[in-house]
Design a protein around this motif. Structure first.
Motif, PDB file in Angstrom:
ATOM      1  N   ILE A  13      36.809  16.322 132.300  1.00 18.64           N
ATOM      2  CA  ILE A  13      36.303  16.484 130.931  1.00 18.64           C
ATOM      3  C   ILE A  13      36.804  17.798 130.334  1.00 18.64           C
ATOM      4  O   ILE A  13      37.273  17.849 129.195  1.00 18.64           O
ATOM      5  N   LEU A  14      36.769  18.878 131.124  1.00 18.37           N
ATOM      6  CA  LEU A  14      37.222  20.164 130.593  1.00 18.37           C
ATOM      7  C   LEU A  14      38.735  20.172 130.363  1.00 18.37           C
ATOM      8  O   LEU A  14      39.222  20.744 129.391  1.00 18.37           O
ATOM      9  N   ALA A  15      39.483  19.503 131.248  1.00 20.30           N
ATOM     10  CA  ALA A  15      40.935  19.467 131.050  1.00 20.30           C
ATOM     11  C   ALA A  15      41.279  18.660 129.802  1.00 20.30           C
ATOM     12  O   ALA A  15      42.119  19.074 128.991  1.00 20.30           O
ATOM     13  N   ALA A  16      40.613  17.515 129.625  1.00 24.67           N
ATOM     14  CA  ALA A  16      40.907  16.697 128.442  1.00 24.67           C
ATOM     15  C   ALA A  16      40.424  17.405 127.181  1.00 24.67           C
ATOM     16  O   ALA A  16      41.086  17.358 126.137  1.00 24.67           O
ATOM     17  N   ALA A  17      39.279  18.080 127.276  1.00 28.14           N
ATOM     18  CA  ALA A  17      38.813  18.842 126.112  1.00 28.14           C
ATOM     19  C   ALA A  17      39.787  19.985 125.850  1.00 28.14           C
ATOM     20  O   ALA A  17      40.068  20.328 124.702  1.00 28.14           O
ATOM     21  N   GLY A  18      40.339  20.557 126.923  1.00 29.36           N
ATOM     22  CA  GLY A  18      41.319  21.633 126.764  1.00 29.36           C
ATOM     23  C   GLY A  18      42.561  21.130 126.040  1.00 29.36           C
ATOM     24  O   GLY A  18      43.169  21.847 125.245  1.00 29.36           O
ATOM     25  N   SER A  19      42.928  19.883 126.308  1.00 27.05           N
ATOM     26  CA  SER A  19      44.058  19.300 125.592  1.00 27.05           C
ATOM     27  C   SER A  19      43.707  19.093 124.125  1.00 27.05           C
ATOM     28  O   SER A  19      44.466  19.460 123.225  1.00 27.05           O
ATOM     29  N   ALA A  20      42.534  18.536 123.900  1.00 25.53           N
ATOM     30  CA  ALA A  20      42.141  18.212 122.523  1.00 25.53           C
ATOM     31  C   ALA A  20      41.925  19.480 121.694  1.00 25.53           C
ATOM     32  O   ALA A  20      42.349  19.561 120.545  1.00 25.53           O
ATOM     33  N   ILE A  21      41.260  20.459 122.298  1.00 24.59           N
ATOM     34  CA  ILE A  21      40.961  21.678 121.543  1.00 24.59           C
ATOM     35  C   ILE A  21      42.201  22.557 121.534  1.00 24.59           C
ATOM     36  O   ILE A  21      42.615  23.060 122.580  1.00 24.59           O
ATOM     37  N   GLY A  22      42.814  22.679 120.366  1.00 20.39           N
ATOM     38  CA  GLY A  22      44.057  23.445 120.311  1.00 20.39           C
ATOM     39  C   GLY A  22      44.216  24.086 118.955  1.00 20.39           C
ATOM     40  O   GLY A  22      43.241  24.295 118.232  1.00 20.39           O
ATOM     41  N   GLY A 214      44.639  11.801 109.904  1.00 14.50           N
ATOM     42  CA  GLY A 214      45.748  12.512 110.551  1.00 14.50           C
ATOM     43  C   GLY A 214      45.225  13.649 111.405  1.00 14.50           C
ATOM     44  O   GLY A 214      45.650  13.862 112.542  1.00 14.50           O
ATOM     45  N   GLN A 215      44.270  14.387 110.851  1.00 12.66           N
ATOM     46  CA  GLN A 215      43.683  15.516 111.575  1.00 12.66           C
ATOM     47  C   GLN A 215      43.014  15.024 112.861  1.00 12.66           C
ATOM     48  O   GLN A 215      43.151  15.617 113.927  1.00 12.66           O
ATOM     49  N   ALA A 216      42.292  13.899 112.771  1.00 15.19           N
ATOM     50  CA  ALA A 216      41.569  13.398 113.951  1.00 15.19           C
ATOM     51  C   ALA A 216      42.543  13.028 115.070  1.00 15.19           C
ATOM     52  O   ALA A 216      42.325  13.367 116.237  1.00 15.19           O
ATOM     53  N   PHE A 217      43.648  12.379 114.714  1.00 14.86           N
ATOM     54  CA  PHE A 217      44.615  12.006 115.754  1.00 14.86           C
ATOM     55  C   PHE A 217      45.197  13.205 116.455  1.00 14.86           C
ATOM     56  O   PHE A 217      45.267  13.269 117.673  1.00 14.86           O
ATOM     57  N   PHE A 218      45.650  14.149 115.637  1.00 13.29           N
ATOM     58  CA  PHE A 218      46.276  15.333 116.228  1.00 13.29           C
ATOM     59  C   PHE A 218      45.257  16.068 117.086  1.00 13.29           C
ATOM     60  O   PHE A 218      45.515  16.437 118.225  1.00 13.29           O
ATOM     61  N   SER A 219      44.051  16.229 116.526  1.00 15.90           N
ATOM     62  CA  SER A 219      43.056  17.031 117.221  1.00 15.90           C
ATOM     63  C   SER A 219      42.606  16.387 118.535  1.00 15.90           C
ATOM     64  O   SER A 219      42.328  17.082 119.502  1.00 15.90           O
ATOM     65  N   LEU A 220      42.533  15.062 118.562  1.00 17.57           N
ATOM     66  CA  LEU A 220      42.073  14.419 119.805  1.00 17.57           C
ATOM     67  C   LEU A 220      43.233  14.132 120.767  1.00 17.57           C
ATOM     68  O   LEU A 220      43.047  13.471 121.784  1.00 17.57           O
ATOM     69  N   SER A 221      44.416  14.632 120.462  1.00 12.81           N
ATOM     70  CA  SER A 221      45.613  14.410 121.299  1.00 12.81           C
ATOM     71  C   SER A 221      45.888  12.925 121.517  1.00 12.81           C
ATOM     72  O   SER A 221      46.233  12.502 122.630  1.00 12.81           O
ATOM     73  N   LEU A 222      45.748  12.136 120.457  1.00 16.01           N
ATOM     74  CA  LEU A 222      46.003  10.700 120.606  1.00 16.01           C
ATOM     75  C   LEU A 222      47.436  10.380 120.184  1.00 16.01           C
ATOM     76  O   LEU A 222      48.049  11.125 119.439  1.00 16.01           O
ATOM     77  N   GLY A 223      47.949   9.257 120.683  1.00 16.90           N
ATOM     78  CA  GLY A 223      49.275   8.826 120.256  1.00 16.90           C
ATOM     79  C   GLY A 223      50.408   9.664 120.809  1.00 16.90           C
ATOM     80  O   GLY A 223      51.464   9.748 120.191  1.00 16.90           O
TER      81      GLY A 223
END
Ligand code: PHE
Length: 456
Positions: A13-22, A214-223
């Motif tokens: 969870i922390l690693a994935a949150a670390g990816s998302a939070i940027g 657009g913001q949601a995709f980038f922020s959640l590291s999707l796609g």
């Protein structure tokens, strides 16, 4: 060869949150809130995260955990004909990595500037432009940032990514709280809070929705193949709906905190800057704002350390997405794969860096229907290519793949494994992933290609 995995659910969870939070949370989000009417944007953004962001993240992580493979291998295993979706995703991650590290290098340079007396020579804009057009200097910083990222990736998933995320994410949180407390207690900050909590129906329009998507995709590291790759390291005992809820909650919470902090600081010092988002915001406007705050140098230093932690854990995830593919599909060792990817990325990144000003002739063609064919700086084209085209395209293809090819029933079976509550909202999720998500993502794609505006 035994495949690596996260050692614990918390670590994942922390690693994935670390990816998302940027960088997307800390400086893009507050800028977007400023440009799109404060509270209105926030409400739209949260609705999109809940209904679309969570659904797609769950789909991507389920693909990863189901196959326990890198993102190309994952699509190949489920249906060979769709291997290309994984390839586009890895390509997207690779391009983003090559320029994300350039910005990471700038952040390191600013940490040094603040740590050595915050001397911007009285003009933060001249300072920033002077630095990024210096040719070699920003490249050296980029390589330093890339080398740090590579060191973590070479160490592996659990003793590299997981271990670093477990230390940096709580620190990031503490620093952000300190900055937020400082910002909301500045005289004049209440006008900022009012703006954030205001709801102005006039802003409830198509532009706001597209910007929020657009913001949601980038922020959640999707796609960009990342969540598939991270999902492939998750154990069958872990609950996917639970983890995804927590990851998105953390990501949104941090974006909101950063929004409150930055908007209050802007209102308290220089309200004209609200709405002036854009690339230079963190590096030009914020240092000005800090210089007008009591003890601003300390908060400036803290802010750039925060930005570094955020960018670093995100960069790790982008590199992991590419390295997992190169090492597994091309049968290279992790170290060789990492060095090879970084070698090529540093060349692309140098092009990005130099095209910012040192070498204005470094241009590439870009086409959209609103503006026709144009030659733009290489850096701008790389950003447009990923944000406007590749990220939404990969996300769209992933939705169609899960909704119509792999079939949502198979995905639901995967999601139910390890889930204590049995994923009761499966029918809603199926509806969202089959219909709503592809329509929404398709809309971003078409609109940005026609109107040519950046949405991420
Ligand atoms: N989600 C990250 C952010 O908000 C950005 C990111 C992009 C992370 C690409 C990984 C890959 O900044």
């Amino acid at each position: 060869m035994k495949r690596s995995s996260f050692a614990s659910n918390l670590g994942f969870i922390l690693a994935a949150a670390g990816s998302a939070i940027g960088l997307g949370n800390i400086w893009k989000f507050p800028g977007r809130v400023g440009e799109n009417g404060g509270g209105t944007f926030i409400v739209v953004y949260i609705a999109i995260v809940i209904f679309i962001g969570v659904s797609i993240m769950l789909a991507e992580i389920a693909i990863g955990r189901h196959t326990h493979l890198n993102s190309v291998g994952a699509f190949k295993k489920i249906n060979k004909k769709f291997t290309f979706i994984g390839i586009i995703g890895v390509l997207t991650a690779f391009i983003i990595f090559s320029y994300y590290t350039v910005v990471g290098g700038w952040v390191m340079k600013y940490i040094l500037t603040y740590a050595t007396g915050a001397d911007f020579g009285g003009d933060t804009q001249a300072y920033f432009l002077g630095f990024i057009t210096q040719g070699v200097q920003p490249i050296v910083w980029q390589l330093a940032f890339m080398a740090l990222t590579a060191l973590v990736i070479i160490r592996g998933v659990s003793s590299g990514i997981e271990r670093i995320s477990k230390v940096l994410m709580p620190l990031l949180f503490i620093i952000l709280i300190a900055i937020t407390v400082r910002a909301v207690t500045l005289p004049g900050a209440d006008a900022g809070l009012e703006f954030i909590f205001s709801f102005d129906p006039e802003y409830l329009n198509f532009n706001t929705v597209i910007a929020a998507l657009g913001q949601a995709f980038f922020s959640l590291s999707l796609g960009m193949s990342i969540m598939i790759t991270y999902g492939s390291y998750v154990s069958k005992n872990d609950s996917l709906p639970g983890s995804v809820s927590l990851i998105t909650l953390l990501d949104t919470f941090i974006a909101l905190l950063a929004g409150v902090a930055i908007i209050c600081a802007v209102y308290a010092t220089n309200p004209d800057l609200i709405g002036a988002g854009g690339g230079g915001f963190a590096f030009i406007s914020l240092p000005n704002i800090f210089s007008e705050m009591p003890a601003g140098e300390i908060f400036g230093l803290l802010f750039f350390v925060l930005l570094f932690f955020a960018a670093f854990t995100s960069a790790m995830s982008i590199l992991e997405g590419v390295v997992a593919f190169v090492s597994e599909e091309m049968k290279l060792s992790r170290t060789t794969a990492t060095l090879a990817v970084c070698g090529v990325a540093s060349i692309v990144g140098m092009g990005y860096s130099l095209s910012q000003g040192s070498v204005p002739t470094l241009v590439l063609p870009w086409f959209d229907f609103a503006n026709g064919l144009r030659m733009l700086p290489m850096g701008t084209v790389l950003e447009y290519l990923t944000d406007n085209l590749l990220i939404p395209l990969t996300a769209l293809l992933a939705c169609v793949f899960v909704g119509w090819v792999w079939k949502p029933e198979s995905a639901v079976k995967e999601i139910r494994i390890g889930s204590r509550s049995g994923f009761k909202i499966a029918p809603l999720w199926i509806f969202l992933i089959k219909y709503i998500c592809p329509i929404a993502v398709g809309a971003i794609l078409v609109i940005t290609l026609i109107f040519g505006r950046s949405v991420s």
